[in-house]
Motif scaffolding. Structure first.
Motif, PDB file in Angstrom:
ATOM      1  N   THR A  31      16.756  23.268 -39.924  1.00 45.63           N
ATOM      2  CA  THR A  31      16.438  24.086 -38.761  1.00 45.63           C
ATOM      3  C   THR A  31      14.926  24.260 -38.654  1.00 45.63           C
ATOM      4  O   THR A  31      14.178  23.892 -39.574  1.00 45.63           O
ATOM      5  N   THR A  32      14.492  24.861 -37.566  1.00 45.47           N
ATOM      6  CA  THR A  32      13.067  25.125 -37.383  1.00 45.47           C
ATOM      7  C   THR A  32      12.549  26.050 -38.476  1.00 45.47           C
ATOM      8  O   THR A  32      11.459  25.840 -39.005  1.00 45.47           O
ATOM      9  N   ASP A  33      13.337  27.068 -38.813  1.00 45.52           N
ATOM     10  CA  ASP A  33      12.931  27.997 -39.884  1.00 45.52           C
ATOM     11  C   ASP A  33      12.782  27.278 -41.219  1.00 45.52           C
ATOM     12  O   ASP A  33      11.843  27.539 -41.972  1.00 45.52           O
ATOM     13  N   MET A  34      13.711  26.374 -41.498  1.00 44.62           N
ATOM     14  CA  MET A  34      13.643  25.623 -42.756  1.00 44.62           C
ATOM     15  C   MET A  34      12.424  24.705 -42.764  1.00 44.62           C
ATOM     16  O   MET A  34      11.753  24.561 -43.793  1.00 44.62           O
ATOM     17  N   GLU A  35      12.126  24.107 -41.626  1.00 47.05           N
ATOM     18  CA  GLU A  35      10.966  23.228 -41.526  1.00 47.05           C
ATOM     19  C   GLU A  35       9.666  24.025 -41.704  1.00 47.05           C
ATOM     20  O   GLU A  35       8.758  23.587 -42.408  1.00 47.05           O
ATOM     21  N   GLU A  36       9.608  25.214 -41.101  1.00 41.28           N
ATOM     22  CA  GLU A  36       8.426  26.069 -41.264  1.00 41.28           C
ATOM     23  C   GLU A  36       8.264  26.513 -42.711  1.00 41.28           C
ATOM     24  O   GLU A  36       7.147  26.583 -43.225  1.00 41.28           O
ATOM     25  N   LEU A  37       9.369  26.813 -43.371  1.00 42.48           N
ATOM     26  CA  LEU A  37       9.323  27.182 -44.784  1.00 42.48           C
ATOM     27  C   LEU A  37       8.781  26.019 -45.614  1.00 42.48           C
ATOM     28  O   LEU A  37       7.895  26.201 -46.450  1.00 42.48           O
ATOM     29  N   GLY A  38       9.306  24.834 -45.392  1.00 39.10           N
ATOM     30  CA  GLY A  38       8.840  23.659 -46.126  1.00 39.10           C
ATOM     31  C   GLY A  38       7.371  23.381 -45.890  1.00 39.10           C
ATOM     32  O   GLY A  38       6.627  23.068 -46.826  1.00 39.10           O
ATOM     33  N   ASN A  39       6.925  23.507 -44.647  1.00 38.52           N
ATOM     34  CA  ASN A  39       5.509  23.300 -44.329  1.00 38.52           C
ATOM     35  C   ASN A  39       4.640  24.346 -45.009  1.00 38.52           C
ATOM     36  O   ASN A  39       3.571  24.028 -45.527  1.00 38.52           O
ATOM     37  N   GLY A  40       5.100  25.605 -45.002  1.00 41.22           N
ATOM     38  CA  GLY A  40       4.341  26.663 -45.665  1.00 41.22           C
ATOM     39  C   GLY A  40       4.202  26.404 -47.153  1.00 41.22           C
ATOM     40  O   GLY A  40       3.128  26.564 -47.722  1.00 41.22           O
ATOM     41  N   LEU A  41       5.284  25.985 -47.784  1.00 37.06           N
ATOM     42  CA  LEU A  41       5.240  25.683 -49.215  1.00 37.06           C
ATOM     43  C   LEU A  41       4.276  24.533 -49.492  1.00 37.06           C
ATOM     44  O   LEU A  41       3.491  24.575 -50.439  1.00 37.06           O
ATOM     45  N   PHE A  42       4.325  23.505 -48.643  1.00 39.55           N
ATOM     46  CA  PHE A  42       3.456  22.338 -48.822  1.00 39.55           C
ATOM     47  C   PHE A  42       1.984  22.709 -48.639  1.00 39.55           C
ATOM     48  O   PHE A  42       1.121  22.218 -49.369  1.00 39.55           O
ATOM     49  N   LEU A  43       1.704  23.580 -47.665  1.00 43.51           N
ATOM     50  CA  LEU A  43       0.317  23.939 -47.339  1.00 43.51           C
ATOM     51  C   LEU A  43      -0.195  25.156 -48.118  1.00 43.51           C
ATOM     52  O   LEU A  43      -1.304  25.629 -47.861  1.00 43.51           O
ATOM     53  N   ASP A  44       0.588  25.659 -49.079  1.00 44.14           N
ATOM     54  CA  ASP A  44       0.216  26.820 -49.886  1.00 44.14           C
ATOM     55  C   ASP A  44      -0.020  28.052 -49.020  1.00 44.14           C
ATOM     56  O   ASP A  44      -0.971  28.795 -49.213  1.00 44.14           O
ATOM     57  N   GLN A  45       0.870  28.248 -48.039  1.00 40.13           N
ATOM     58  CA  GLN A  45       0.809  29.416 -47.156  1.00 40.13           C
ATOM     59  C   GLN A  45       2.108  30.203 -47.295  1.00 40.13           C
ATOM     60  O   GLN A  45       3.177  29.618 -47.440  1.00 40.13           O
ATOM     61  N   VAL A  46       1.997  31.515 -47.208  1.00 37.95           N
ATOM     62  CA  VAL A  46       3.190  32.358 -47.262  1.00 37.95           C
ATOM     63  C   VAL A  46       3.966  32.151 -45.960  1.00 37.95           C
ATOM     64  O   VAL A  46       3.406  32.331 -44.881  1.00 37.95           O
ATOM     65  N   PRO A  47       5.225  31.720 -46.043  1.00 38.98           N
ATOM     66  CA  PRO A  47       6.009  31.479 -44.827  1.00 38.98           C
ATOM     67  C   PRO A  47       6.175  32.750 -43.991  1.00 38.98           C
ATOM     68  O   PRO A  47       6.231  33.863 -44.526  1.00 38.98           O
ATOM     69  N   ALA A  48       6.255  32.583 -42.682  1.00 41.21           N
ATOM     70  CA  ALA A  48       6.341  33.717 -41.759  1.00 41.21           C
ATOM     71  C   ALA A  48       7.560  34.590 -42.030  1.00 41.21           C
ATOM     72  O   ALA A  48       7.479  35.818 -41.927  1.00 41.21           O
TER      73      ALA A  48
END
Length: 92
Positions: free
Chosen positions: A50-67
């Protein structure tokens, strides 16, 4: 712990704040656990990404706290790694 402080007159302001912080941390850690399990299932192909899962994965990859975690957490400008270490210290 809530059973120990069931009477309203026994609750000092410090006790109320401590209980509120415990509740917030429990809610946050449940969301972290839930979202990571969901992402794991998505990456294994057992769930549709899902979009939420994709945002979580991107946040983890970019060392950012997911929204989805930031909404439930305390304000912080730390990158994910430092934020998580700080979270563990706050919980402890």
């Amino acid at each position: 712990m809530a059973e120990l402080y069931s009477k309203a007159e026994d609750r000092t302001p410090y006790t109320v704040v401590a209980l509120q912080e415990c509740e917030r941390m429990n809610f946050l850690t449940k969301e972290i656990r839930r979202s990571l399990k969901e992402l794991d299932l998505g990456l294994k192909g057992e769930l549709t990404i899902t979009t939420d899962m994709e945002e979580l994965g991107n946040g983890l990859f970019l060392d950012q706290v997911p929204a989805s975690w930031t909404k439930r957490a305390y304000p912080s400008m730390y990158p994910l790694g430092v934020w998580y270490a700080d979270l563990l210290l706050r919980i402890k």
